[in-house]
Design a protein around this motif. Structure first.
Motif, mmCIF file in Angstrom:
data_model
loop_
_atom_site.group_PDB
_atom_site.id
_atom_site.type_symbol
_atom_site.label_atom_id
_atom_site.label_comp_id
_atom_site.label_asym_id
_atom_site.label_seq_id
_atom_site.Cartn_x
_atom_site.Cartn_y
_atom_site.Cartn_z
ATOM 1 N N SER A 108 0.807 -1.293 -0.057
ATOM 2 C CA SER A 108 0.113 0.099 0.176
ATOM 3 C C SER A 108 0.790 1.368 0.083
ATOM 4 C CB SER A 108 -0.679 -0.117 1.095
ATOM 5 O OG SER A 108 -1.777 1.101 1.250
ATOM 6 N N ARG A 167 2.817 9.611 -6.197
ATOM 7 C CA ARG A 167 2.792 10.949 -5.517
ATOM 8 C C ARG A 167 4.084 11.559 -5.246
ATOM 9 N NH1 ARG A 167 -1.348 7.958 -4.352
ATOM 10 N NH2 ARG A 167 -3.577 8.827 -4.610
ATOM 11 N N ARG A 205 2.694 1.598 -3.388
ATOM 12 C CA ARG A 205 1.777 1.758 -4.523
ATOM 13 C C ARG A 205 1.090 3.213 -4.246
ATOM 14 N NH1 ARG A 205 -3.540 1.697 -3.750
ATOM 15 N NH2 ARG A 205 -3.406 0.018 -2.037
ATOM 16 N N TYR A 206 0.771 3.810 -3.070
ATOM 17 C CA TYR A 206 0.583 5.279 -2.949
ATOM 18 C C TYR A 206 1.497 6.107 -3.472
ATOM 19 C CZ TYR A 206 -1.375 9.441 -0.641
ATOM 20 O OH TYR A 206 -1.941 10.542 -0.257
ATOM 21 N N TRP A 207 2.691 6.016 -2.759
ATOM 22 C CA TRP A 207 3.853 7.026 -2.889
ATOM 23 C C TRP A 207 4.509 6.980 -4.379
ATOM 24 C CZ3 TRP A 207 3.537 11.083 -0.706
ATOM 25 C CH2 TRP A 207 3.027 11.240 0.505
#
Length: 146
Positions: A10, A18, A13-15
């Motif tokens: 998680s 971003r 995938r998120y960073w």
């Protein structure tokens, strides 16, 4: 509590979408510039080779994608290619002063993001998070060096 693997997935995938600021008022191309300049800086900081193939491995992209990224950053004055002095030598890629300034700004932005995300954390918790993330990066670098 979620498993370590799920949390890591998680987090990554998120960073991965971003960390450059893309989607947050930052041009996607500029985000790619930050990625490639940071990769070259990391490689040279470890005393590693800085060919396009090395950059591709560092970024986890194919050679043609890395070549396009390096070429764009070079045209923007962020990277420079130093041609080999001997026949058959490898072209070395290095970060320019403008590239170092781009990284300085990107690192400052990331510090702001970390400060915002951990605003209600203790200093010790933030210090420990940074220490543990550093250990993860060091472990990956050791694996990659094999």
């Amino acid at each position: 509590m979620a498993s370590g693997g799920r949390v890591l997935f998680s987090f990554v995938r998120y960073w991965s979408r971003r960390w450059t600021g893309a989607g947050l008022g930052v041009d996607a191309e500029r985000g790619r510039d930050v990625m490639v300049v940071e990769a070259v800086a990391a490689l040279t900081g470890r005393g590693a080779a800085t060919s396009v193939n090395d950059v591709a491995r560092e970024l986890g992209v194919d050679q043609s994608g890395a070549s396009r990224m390096v070429t764009r950053a070079e045209r923007s004055g962020l990277l420079v290619r130093v041609r080999p002095s001997a026949v058959g030598g490898t072209t070395a890629i290095s970060v320019t002063d403008a590239g170092r300034e781009l990284l300085r700004a990107a690192y400052a932005w990331q510090e702001e993001v970390l400060d915002t995300l951990t605003a209600d954390w203790s200093r010790e918790d933030v210090r420990r998070l940074v220490e543990l993330m550093g250990r993860l990066v060091e472990a990956q670098n050791r694996i990659d060096a094999r």
